[in-house]
Design an enzyme around this catalytic site. Structure first.
Site, PDB file in Angstrom:
ATOM      1  CD  GLU A   7      -3.030   1.087   2.161  1.00  0.00           C
ATOM      2  OE1 GLU A   7      -3.488   2.101   2.702  1.00  0.00           O
ATOM      3  OE2 GLU A   7      -3.514  -0.044   2.320  1.00  0.00           O
ATOM      4  CE  LYS A   8       0.578   3.610   4.464  1.00  0.00           C
ATOM      5  NZ  LYS A   8      -0.206   2.434   4.931  1.00  0.00           N
ATOM      6  CG  ASP A 103      -2.268  -0.526   5.205  1.00  0.00           C
ATOM      7  OD1 ASP A 103      -1.182  -1.121   5.093  1.00  0.00           O
ATOM      8  OD2 ASP A 103      -2.348   0.684   5.476  1.00  0.00           O
ATOM      9  CG  ASP A 105      -7.927  -0.847   6.063  1.00  0.00           C
ATOM     10  OD1 ASP A 105      -7.574  -1.005   4.883  1.00  0.00           O
ATOM     11  OD2 ASP A 105      -7.630   0.163   6.728  1.00  0.00           O
ATOM     12  CE1 TYR A 328      -3.262  -0.618   8.569  1.00  0.00           C
ATOM     13  CE2 TYR A 328      -5.284  -1.528   9.479  1.00  0.00           C
ATOM     14  CZ  TYR A 328      -4.642  -0.712   8.578  1.00  0.00           C
ATOM     15  OH  TYR A 328      -5.375   0.028   7.690  1.00  0.00           O
ATOM     16  NE  ARG A 330      -4.482   4.843   8.626  1.00  0.00           N
ATOM     17  CZ  ARG A 330      -4.853   6.001   8.077  1.00  0.00           C
ATOM     18  NH1 ARG A 330      -6.076   6.147   7.604  1.00  0.00           N
ATOM     19  NH2 ARG A 330      -4.008   7.010   7.991  1.00  0.00           N
TER      20      ARG A 330
END
Length: 656
Positions: A7-8, A103, A105, A328, A330
């Site tokens: 994701e990043k 991520d 989610d 993680y 979030r």
């Protein structure tokens, strides 16, 4: 070639660290020794197309265009990350196998899936994509995750749910913002009236609370306390319980409003014999509070340290990405997988060796205990936020990072302490025909509560609020008293009655903590009974990842302002809510949508179950906009892209 798409960049580097070496860094990716490649997105590198991308005529805001509902949805590359999309396009073409490492989610799932779709990956290659779920960036945790790849097809419902939310936000935000801005313009309000699926009901909560406070009229009410004495001179206080005959003199919350009635009770019970009519004594246990998800952490951080939600999220991201001290952040889950308990002994030992306050807590923890937090059935794509196996001893944390890390550590260590045990005693006493009650809690074993004690053995703010919701001294006196050992039928003396005169209190202004709590437990504010039944305990406005940003956005748009810890609506915010149809400002509709989104992710509902009724609702609200009154809105200047252009065109994008 295997292509890992993170994701990043920080997640990409953590994945590469667990894969074959030597490695070579390139612009936008890392080449591995075995020929595989790790690359990444930079958050969302694609975004929903603007209305004018569908039709150039939509660049000018006009009621005749509404509602704008795309027949074929389009995504467009973000300008600032277009170069990374080009890198991914080249790598995807070369890859034999793709590993999705967004991520864990809904947003993380969609973020990589939409890139894969946009780059037109073949159906065959798409069918074989694997899913890598990482919630801890430390090397051992990443290695465990790499050994447990799953089929990405299993997570398609999660992706569809996020896609439905993204499109719902676009449809609602674009159409409602344009419709009500144009109607406001007719009334002389020459600026954007931003309307969102989540932000507007949230603003509505604050405005209605403020109106309740402004319109509140205090009234007197009365309690009667009986001061009782046993034959052995032990004393305690019992509170009068009005009978049904007193109902005409009481309000809807059961408070006596008639002073004469209360005074009569005081006169009747003085120096009278009192008989114990009932004694109920139970030994009870209270389990430790569950580990944090993001919202519960933000709420406690606001209560204890007065930190706003956005700051807490930013600190958590640093603890996760930069320091690798927590899992993680979030997460919307407060449970842990059972297999994670095997790591507890090592984590506790690491925490016990720290030169911090929590080291003492860790030294007293029993790693063999297993609280109700370990429950595989309640863990979805991610688990609760807990400390990782990495020590903070050699790290330099700023004061905010230290505070948030302390809270996460303490909540985790509480799982390894025994339950809090206490005796709950309830006594009923009859005096001159009236019933009086006394309740008391007597601690037996503090258990996990020892972690939440401050100086001089006082509970911290969180435990104090959980255990005693009232700030009233009289109520505190009653709940903290010690009761003598009593038996049914025992005769006592009522020394005297005491009239307690109080005044009803206005509702409290929202704070960061209570506003977040309202978002996570939105069912409390939903008026529609059927919708309330649909909502579950964890259904709320927005998601763990978006709530802080939505609150922050309302401040940036000058719809909300802070006065100390209290949150108030501004004139603009209040006027906007008053100008909108009631349905747009209430949480009922969007709460129903949030429940539907959850059902989509769990394969209980379909994409169409959200989008179809939403388009009908939007069309109806656009019609209603022509009947709404905008007279209360202040008159402000146009916010144009440039002075040379006279068309009503804004660059503001709708958000939730």
């Amino acid at each position: 070639m295997k292509l890992y798409i993170a994701e990043k960049p920080s997640l990409g580097r953590a994945i590469a660290a667990a894969l074959p070496k030597p490695q070579k860094n390139h612009q936008g990716y890392i080449a591995l020794a075995n020929g595989d490649v790790v690359s990444w997105c930079i958050g969302h590198i694609l975004e929903q197309a603007n209305p004018e991308n569908y039709d150039p005529a939509f660049k000018k805001w006009q009621m005749a265009h509404l509602p704008i509902i795309p027949e074929q949805w389009q995504l467009k590359p973000k300008v600032q990350t277009r170069a990374q999309l080009t890198v991914l396009r080249s790598l995807v073409k070369q890859a034999d196998e793709i590993i999705h490492a967004g991520d864990p989610d809904r947003e993380g799932q969609l973020l990589v899936d939409e890139v894969i779709d946009f780059l037109k990956v073949s159906a065959k290659k798409k069918q074989n994509i694997k899913r890598l779920l990482i919630s801890d960036l430390n090397l051992p945790a990443v290695q465990r995750s790499l050994a447990n790849l799953q089929s990405n097809q299993l997570f398609m419902p999660l992706s569809i749910s996020a896609l439905a939310r993204s499109r719902a936000d676009w449809l609602y935000g674009i159409n409602m913002t344009r419709a009500y801005t144009l109607q406001g313009q007719k009334a002389g309000f020459n600026s954007v009236l931003s309307v969102g699926r989540v932000q507007t009901p949230l603003l509505g909560l604050v405005v209605r609370r403020q109106q309740e406070i402004d319109n509140f009229v205090a009234k007197d009410f009365y309690d009667v306390h009986a001061h009782l004495q046993t034959k052995t001179q032990e004393q305690f206080i019992a509170k009068w319980q009005p009978s049904e005959a007193c109902q005409p003199h009481m309000d809807e919350e059961g408070r006596v409003l008639n002073r004469a009635l209360a005074e009569n009770v005081v006169r009747r019970i003085g120096q009278q014999t009192a008989e114990v009519s009932g004694v109920d004594e139970q030994q009870k246990k209270q389990a430790a509070p569950l580990p944090y998800n993001l919202s519960s952490l933000q709420i406690d951080a606001a209560k204890i340290y007065s930190l706003n939600a956005k700051l807490v999220l930013d600190v958590c991201q640093a603890l996760y990405e930069k320091h690798k001290l927590i899992t993680y952040p979030r997460s919307d889950c407060r449970y842990l997988p059972k297999e994670h308990h095997d790591q507890a002994k090592g984590i506790i030992a690491m925490l016990a060796s720290a030169d911090e306050t929590y080291a003492k807590f860790a030294q007293g923890a029993n790693s063999s205990l297993k609280s109700k937090a370990w429950n595989n059935a309640k863990v979805t794509a991610h688990h609760a936020i807990i400390p990782t196996e990495k020590s903070a001893n050699k790290l330099t944390l700023n004061p905010f990072e230290k505070k948030i890390y302390f809270l996460i550590v303490r909540q985790y260590l509480a799982q390894f302490y025994p339950a809090y045990q206490y005796n709950q005693t309830k006594v009923e006493v009859l005096i001159a025909g009236g019933k009086f009650c006394a309740n008391a809690k007597t601690p037996i074993a503090q258990g996990w509560k020892v972690l939440f004690q401050r100086a001089k053995n006082k509970p911290d703010k969180v435990e104090q609020e959980k255990g005693d919701q009232s700030d009233d001294n009289f109520e505190r006196q009653l709940t903290h008293q010690s009761l003598p050992k009593l038996v049914k039928g025992e005769q006592l003396l009522c020394q005297h009655g005491e009239l307690i005169s109080r005044m009803t209190q206005a509702p409290k202004h929202f704070t960061d903590a209570s506003l977040l709590s309202a978002m996570t437990g939105i069912a409390r504010f939903v008026s529609d009974v059927d919708i309330k039944k649909l909502l579950r305990e964890n259904d709320g406005l927005g998601t763990e990842a978006t709530r802080a940003g939505i609150i922050d956005l309302l401040f940036k748009r000058d719809y909300l302002q802070r006065q100390g810890k209290n949150i108030h609506a501004t004139v603009i915010g209040t006027s906007l809510i008053n100008a909108l149809p009631i349905a747009a400002t209430m949480p009922d509709m969007t709460a129903h949508w949030e429940a539907t989104l959850t059902n989509i992710s769990e394969k209980k509902s379909r994409y169409e179950d959200l989008i179809s009724p939403l388009t009908s609702t939007i069309a109806e609200m656009i019609k209603q906009s022509e009947q709404q009154s905008f007279a209360q809105l202040p008159k402000v200047a146009f916010k144009r892209k440039s002075k040379a252009k006279k068309s009503t065109t804004w660059k503001k994008k709708p958000t939730k």
